[in-house]
Design an enzyme around this catalytic site. Structure first.
Site, PDB file in Angstrom:
ATOM      1  N   ASP A   1      -4.226   5.352   6.363  1.00  0.00           N
ATOM      2  CA  ASP A   1      -4.703   6.594   6.963  1.00  0.00           C
ATOM      3  C   ASP A   1      -5.747   6.235   8.029  1.00  0.00           C
ATOM      4  O   ASP A   1      -5.382   5.877   9.147  1.00  0.00           O
ATOM      5  CB  ASP A   1      -5.267   7.460   5.824  1.00  0.00           C
ATOM      6  CG  ASP A   1      -5.719   8.825   6.254  1.00  0.00           C
ATOM      7  OD1 ASP A   1      -5.210   9.338   7.254  1.00  0.00           O
ATOM      8  OD2 ASP A   1      -6.596   9.406   5.576  1.00  0.00           O
TER       9      ASP A   1
ATOM     10  N   GLU B   1       0.832  -1.211   0.000  1.00  0.00           N
ATOM     11  CA  GLU B   1       0.000   0.000   0.000  1.00  0.00           C
ATOM     12  C   GLU B   1       0.862   1.255   0.000  1.00  0.00           C
ATOM     13  O   GLU B   1       2.019   1.217   0.416  1.00  0.00           O
ATOM     14  CB  GLU B   1      -0.884   0.010   1.265  1.00  0.00           C
ATOM     15  CG  GLU B   1      -2.351  -0.267   1.032  1.00  0.00           C
ATOM     16  CD  GLU B   1      -3.083   0.819   0.246  1.00  0.00           C
ATOM     17  OE1 GLU B   1      -2.450   1.630  -0.471  1.00  0.00           O
ATOM     18  OE2 GLU B   1      -4.303   0.852   0.331  1.00  0.00           O
TER      19      GLU B   1
ATOM     20  N   PHE C   1      -1.766  15.967   4.823  1.00  0.00           N
ATOM     21  CA  PHE C   1      -2.093  15.385   3.523  1.00  0.00           C
ATOM     22  C   PHE C   1      -0.863  15.478   2.635  1.00  0.00           C
ATOM     23  O   PHE C   1      -0.348  16.554   2.369  1.00  0.00           O
ATOM     24  CB  PHE C   1      -3.285  16.090   2.871  1.00  0.00           C
ATOM     25  CG  PHE C   1      -3.798  15.306   1.702  1.00  0.00           C
ATOM     26  CD1 PHE C   1      -4.666  14.246   1.906  1.00  0.00           C
ATOM     27  CD2 PHE C   1      -3.372  15.591   0.409  1.00  0.00           C
ATOM     28  CE1 PHE C   1      -5.118  13.479   0.831  1.00  0.00           C
ATOM     29  CE2 PHE C   1      -3.812  14.827  -0.663  1.00  0.00           C
ATOM     30  CZ  PHE C   1      -4.689  13.775  -0.455  1.00  0.00           C
ATOM     31  N   VAL C   2      -0.397  14.319   2.192  1.00  0.00           N
ATOM     32  CA  VAL C   2       0.847  14.278   1.414  1.00  0.00           C
ATOM     33  C   VAL C   2       0.591  13.820  -0.014  1.00  0.00           C
ATOM     34  O   VAL C   2      -0.383  13.110  -0.282  1.00  0.00           O
ATOM     35  CB  VAL C   2       1.899  13.350   2.083  1.00  0.00           C
ATOM     36  CG1 VAL C   2       2.383  13.948   3.398  1.00  0.00           C
ATOM     37  CG2 VAL C   2       1.350  11.942   2.308  1.00  0.00           C
TER      38      VAL C   2
HETATM   39  P1  IMP Z   1      -7.812   4.951   4.494  1.00  0.00           P
HETATM   40  O1  IMP Z   1      -8.899   4.003   4.067  1.00  0.00           O
HETATM   41  O2  IMP Z   1      -8.371   6.148   5.200  1.00  0.00           O
HETATM   42  O3  IMP Z   1      -6.706   4.293   5.281  1.00  0.00           O
HETATM   43  O4  IMP Z   1      -7.229   5.588   3.195  1.00  0.00           O
HETATM   44  C1  IMP Z   1      -6.311   4.981   2.452  1.00  0.00           C
HETATM   45  C2  IMP Z   1      -6.251   5.601   1.074  1.00  0.00           C
HETATM   46  O5  IMP Z   1      -6.572   6.991   1.064  1.00  0.00           O
HETATM   47  C3  IMP Z   1      -4.835   5.514   0.597  1.00  0.00           C
HETATM   48  O6  IMP Z   1      -4.590   4.296  -0.065  1.00  0.00           O
HETATM   49  C4  IMP Z   1      -4.707   6.733  -0.289  1.00  0.00           C
HETATM   50  O7  IMP Z   1      -5.124   6.410  -1.596  1.00  0.00           O
HETATM   51  C5  IMP Z   1      -5.647   7.736   0.319  1.00  0.00           C
HETATM   52  N1  IMP Z   1      -4.937   8.690   1.209  1.00  0.00           N
HETATM   53  C6  IMP Z   1      -4.968   8.738   2.552  1.00  0.00           C
HETATM   54  N2  IMP Z   1      -4.190   9.722   3.036  1.00  0.00           N
HETATM   55  C7  IMP Z   1      -3.625  10.307   1.943  1.00  0.00           C
HETATM   56  C8  IMP Z   1      -2.684  11.392   1.781  1.00  0.00           C
HETATM   57  O8  IMP Z   1      -2.189  12.017   2.730  1.00  0.00           O
HETATM   58  N3  IMP Z   1      -2.369  11.682   0.501  1.00  0.00           N
HETATM   59  C9  IMP Z   1      -2.869  11.019  -0.583  1.00  0.00           C
HETATM   60  N4  IMP Z   1      -3.722  10.002  -0.477  1.00  0.00           N
HETATM   61  C10 IMP Z   1      -4.114   9.656   0.780  1.00  0.00           C
HETATM   62 MG    MG Z   2      -4.159   3.772  -1.943  1.00  0.00          MG
END
Ligand code: IMP
Ligand code: MG
Length: 175
Positions: free
Chosen positions: A101, A97, A150-151
């Site tokens: 997040d 991955e 946010f990166v």
């Molecule tokens: P989660 O389901 O909230 O863990 O989100 C995971 C997905 O959200 C990642 O695989 C990314 O595609 C996107 N994402 C989460 N944080 C960031 C960020 O800081 N920058 C860009 N994409 C992010």
């Molecule tokens: Mg992703």
């Protein structure tokens, strides 16, 4: 509003941490012929860099997952747009991955993959943002733990842009 990018993690630091991760993976998987499942789109740059450092037998497969709708907040919903094509039953699987997040994406994903009865199932991520977690997910391998920012870059996007940056950057808006 204009956007500005600041370097947050340099290409040198990424090189160092992916080298370290490759050594760990080699120690654990050199004789296990694992399947690396790369989560697209975000993980394609990280996975590309990493697999070139893995000098032992392995297979690669891909899943296209959509979890964000062109914003910087997780929708909490994921959609599997393309599924794996290799049978993972009784095989050692490593999910690759870009970032964990809230954890919602990998939580759903790992549960789904587990139903195919892999011999083992682990998660390797380039970035981990533990402070944002909504579900209990701990990556087995992570290159960088980052703050709640946010990166973009190194495969990660904002509205499909910036994936081509050779470093991890922070996107800020300037007036
Ligand atoms: P989660 O389901 O909230 O863990 O989100 C995971 C997905 O959200 C990642 O695989 C990314 O595609 C996107 N994402 C989460 N944080 C960031 C960020 O800081 N920058 C860009 N994409 C992010
Ligand atoms: Mg992703």
């Amino acid at each position: 509003m204009q956007k500005k990018i600041e370097v947050y993690i340099s290409d040198k630091e990424i090189e160092k941490q992916t080298d370290a991760l490759a050594i760990k993976l080699k120690n654990e998987y050199f004789d296990k012929d694992p399947i690396l499942i790369v989560i697209l789109k975000g993980a394609f740059v990280f996975a590309g860099k990493l697999i070139l450092k893995l000098d032992f037998p392995l297979s690669v497969d891909f899943m296209v997952i959509k979890s964000y709708d062109d914003s910087t907040e997780s929708s909490g919903m994921i959609r599997i747009e393309e599924d794996i094509t290799i049978n993972i039953e009784n095989r050692h699987v490593i999910v690759i991955e870009d970032i964990v997040d809230t954890g919602q994406t990998v939580n759903v994903l790992m549960k789904k993959l587990q139903t195919n009865n892999p011999k083992s199932l682990k998660l390797a991520t380039l970035l981990d943002k533990p402070s944002r977690r909504k579900v209990d997910v701990v990556p087995d391998f992570s290159c960088f733990e980052i703050e709640d920012k946010f990166v973009v870059g190194f495969g990660l996007d904002y509205a499909q842009q910036y994936r081509n940056l050779p470093f991890i950057g922070i996107l800020t808006e300037v007036k």
